[in-house]
Scaffold this active site. Structure first.
Site, PDB file in Angstrom:
ATOM      1  N   GLY A  18       0.509  -1.214  -0.257  1.00 45.85           N
ATOM      2  CA  GLY A  18      -0.233  -0.099  -0.119  1.00 45.85           C
ATOM      3  C   GLY A  18       0.955   1.211  -0.055  1.00 45.85           C
ATOM      4  O   GLY A  18       1.721   1.320  -0.041  1.00 45.85           O
ATOM      5  N   GLY A  20       1.108   5.651  -0.661  1.00 45.41           N
ATOM      6  CA  GLY A  20       0.189   6.785  -0.606  1.00 45.41           C
ATOM      7  C   GLY A  20       1.045   8.237  -0.399  1.00 45.41           C
ATOM      8  O   GLY A  20       2.103   8.197  -1.130  1.00 45.41           O
ATOM      9  N   MET A  22       1.614  10.482   1.707  1.00 44.60           N
ATOM     10  CA  MET A  22       2.688   9.974   2.883  1.00 44.60           C
ATOM     11  C   MET A  22       3.850   8.646   2.566  1.00 44.60           C
ATOM     12  O   MET A  22       4.739   9.139   3.645  1.00 44.60           O
ATOM     13  CB  MET A  22       2.364  10.076   4.432  1.00 44.60           C
ATOM     14  CG  MET A  22       1.317  11.108   4.112  1.00 44.60           C
ATOM     15  SD  MET A  22       0.272  11.245   5.869  1.00 44.60           S
ATOM     16  CE  MET A  22      -0.918  10.152   6.407  1.00 44.60           C
ATOM     17  N   VAL A  25       3.399   1.629   2.591  1.00 50.67           N
ATOM     18  CA  VAL A  25       3.460   0.272   2.807  1.00 50.67           C
ATOM     19  C   VAL A  25       4.527  -1.414   2.664  1.00 50.67           C
ATOM     20  O   VAL A  25       3.672  -1.391   1.953  1.00 50.67           O
ATOM     21  CB  VAL A  25       1.764   1.123   3.694  1.00 50.67           C
ATOM     22  CG1 VAL A  25       1.735  -0.907   4.845  1.00 50.67           C
ATOM     23  CG2 VAL A  25       1.732   1.512   5.076  1.00 50.67           C
ATOM     24  N   LYS A  40       6.092   1.249   7.993  1.00 50.27           N
ATOM     25  CA  LYS A  40       5.523   2.086   6.731  1.00 50.27           C
ATOM     26  C   LYS A  40       6.223   3.081   6.743  1.00 50.27           C
ATOM     27  O   LYS A  40       7.694   3.384   7.125  1.00 50.27           O
ATOM     28  CB  LYS A  40       4.464   3.043   7.318  1.00 50.27           C
ATOM     29  CG  LYS A  40       3.851   4.058   6.680  1.00 50.27           C
ATOM     30  CD  LYS A  40       2.458   4.402   6.611  1.00 50.27           C
ATOM     31  CE  LYS A  40       2.109   5.379   5.486  1.00 50.27           C
ATOM     32  NZ  LYS A  40       0.573   5.716   6.286  1.00 50.27           N
ATOM     33  N   ASP A 137      -7.204  12.504  11.064  1.00 53.10           N
ATOM     34  CA  ASP A 137      -6.955  11.698   9.958  1.00 53.10           C
ATOM     35  C   ASP A 137      -8.212  10.369   9.189  1.00 53.10           C
ATOM     36  O   ASP A 137      -7.703   9.891   8.954  1.00 53.10           O
ATOM     37  CB  ASP A 137      -6.415  11.594   9.370  1.00 53.10           C
ATOM     38  CG  ASP A 137      -5.883  11.324   7.600  1.00 53.10           C
ATOM     39  OD1 ASP A 137      -6.886  12.435   6.579  1.00 53.10           O
ATOM     40  OD2 ASP A 137      -4.969  11.379   6.997  1.00 53.10           O
TER      41      ASP A 137
END
Length: 465
Positions: A18, A20, A22, A25, A40, A137
């Protein structure tokens, strides 16, 4: 095949699962403990300069350590955080899963499924708030759906640590503004109340297939909508609609807490009444948080009505500014208001389609002396004099709950009686035990707090918590 990288001479990074704006992962192997973990890799802001990058890294390390204090079955556990290759890496529990954002690409979810999902999220977030941890968030991308139907929230505090809100303001990050509470979008600090709003926005999206603020190609336009609190009313949320409207209230103080939200979701899941003063009717019988037993209520109703009128007539000249009676006096006064005795509604308080009150309810008693007596008098109207009951709600209450007389009357006709006991007062704030008897049989009891306001010499219910 991706080459395995070793981190801290302990974690083998196997494959990305995963990522994004930021960071990425990784599924990784902890050689020391011989278990699979998620790692992460956080990306520092580009072009921010060495000082800003160091600040972001230190915030990430701090927020990750704070998040590690929370251990809950519906939150991804943070095992640790390390600083390597000049950036932070967060070591977390690994959950074979898909995100809620990915699932919603298939279409919106059913109400019952969203209720079950919301219960699991609320249980973790309520625990976090009790520990002093604010997520900041909450959004579908941070909700993980496990292969065994387990729901877990992830990324506590990480968005704030990495400067997500500031980046959004410059258009560098899309998506997150769609779930921001209005006060956060305006630049205020995130709180547990803003987490509640973001949860509501997430549940709204799961039900409606779109965010409360709609869509906009320009993140700045979406941020503007968020800051103004412009919400598109939900249309597919069914029995969740009243609670959803409360979660998405533009005023932080008017939103329920995360624990209250969890209780209401559990009541809905069990087919029980929620803690609202009045809302739209549920699709099936509900018994729950607000309810109770009072077998003698109907038998004593006529005598109670006469008693309360006598008491109110005797005290009519008393100043409404005096100190409230002690709890024992309030408790003894409550049962004397068990028959509908409140005045009929004014024409401005009831929609034109509402039939006029019957002649049996046209005689208006003197105004209640205290807020506690006024609250008991209000519930004595249910369900025999709903026009007068509706007129006892303030305009502010009706507007914030999107209340109409039709919805109000449909809801209350499922009950045969409601009583008030154990009343305590603090100024115009009243806390009481409510006992509800359903027309179909069965009772439930709950403790609720109300704020009343005075208008034209009468007390009106302005809010409920």
């Amino acid at each position: 095949m991706e080459e395995i990288r070793r981190l801290a001479d302990r974690f083998d990074l196997i494959e990305p699962v995963g990522g994004g704006s930021m960071g990425t992962v990784w599924r990784a192997r902890d050689e020391n403990l011989e278990r699979t973990v998620a790692v992460k890799e956080l990306l520092l802001p580009h072009g921010a300069g060495e000082e800003k990058a160091d600040e972001a890294k230190n915030r990430a390390l701090r927020e990750a350590r704070i998040a590690a204090r929370l251990v809950h079955p519906h939150a991804i556990t943070v095992f640790g955080v390390i600083d390597e290759q000049d950036r932070p890496w967060i070591i977390m529990e690994y959950l074979p899963s898909t995100s809620l954002a990915e699932k919603l690409r298939e279409g919106p979810m059913e109400v019952d499924d969203v209720i079950r999902l919301g219960i699991q999220l609320c249980s973790a977030l309520a625990a976090a708030h009790r520990a002093g941890i604010v997520h900041r968030d909450i959004k579908p991308g941070n909700v993980l759906l496990g292969d065994d139907d387990t729901v877990k929230i992830t990324d506590f505090g990480i968005s704030r640590a990495m400067g997500d809100v500031q980046l959004t303001a410059t258009g560098e990050i899309s998506g997150t503004p769609a779930f921001l509470a209005p006060e956060v979008a305006r630049g205020e600090d995130a709180t547990s109340a803003s987490d509640v709003f973001s949860l509501g926005a997430t549940l709204y999206t799961a039900l409606e297939g779109g965010t409360p603020y709609g869509t906009a190609e320009n993140p700045i336009a979406l941020l503007y909508r968020a800051s103004s609190g412009e919400i598109t009313p939900p249309t597919r949320s069914g029995i969740l609609t009243p609670l959803l409207n409360r979660l998405l209230d533009v005023r932080p103080d008017s939103r329920p807490t995360m624990s209250e939200t969890e209780r209401e979701l559990r009541a809905l899941a069990a087919g029980e009444p929620t803690t609202l003063v009045a809302e739209e009717p549920p699709p099936k019988a509900r018994k729950g948080m607000l309810i109770g037993v009072l077998a003698v209520f109907l038998v004593l109703a006529a005598a109670a009505a006469a008693a309360v009128v006598a008491v109110l007539n005797r005290d009519d000249d008393a100043s409404t500014g005096q100190a409230p009676p002690p709890a024992s006096q309030s408790q003894s006064a409550a049962p004397t208001t068990s028959e509908p005795v409140a005045p009929p509604p004014s024409p401005s308080s009831v929609p034109p389609s509402t039939p006029p009150p019957s002649s049996s309810s046209s005689a208006a008693p003197p105004p209640a002396q205290t807020p506690g007596q006024a609250l008991a008098a209000y519930y004595s109207l249910i369900p025999g004099n709903l026009q007068a009951g509706f007129a006892t709600l303030s305009d502010n209450f009706k507007q914030t709950r999107n209340q109409s007389f039709e919805r109000y009357s449909n809801y209350w006709r499922q009950y045969s009686s409601v009583t008030v006991s154990n009343v305590t007062e603090s100024g115009t704030t009243v806390t009481a035990t409510l006992t509800y008897v359903k027309a179909s049989g069965g009772t439930t009891t709950g403790r609720e707090t109300f704020v009343l306001v005075q208008k034209d010499g009468r007390y009106l219910i302005d809010s409920q918590h």
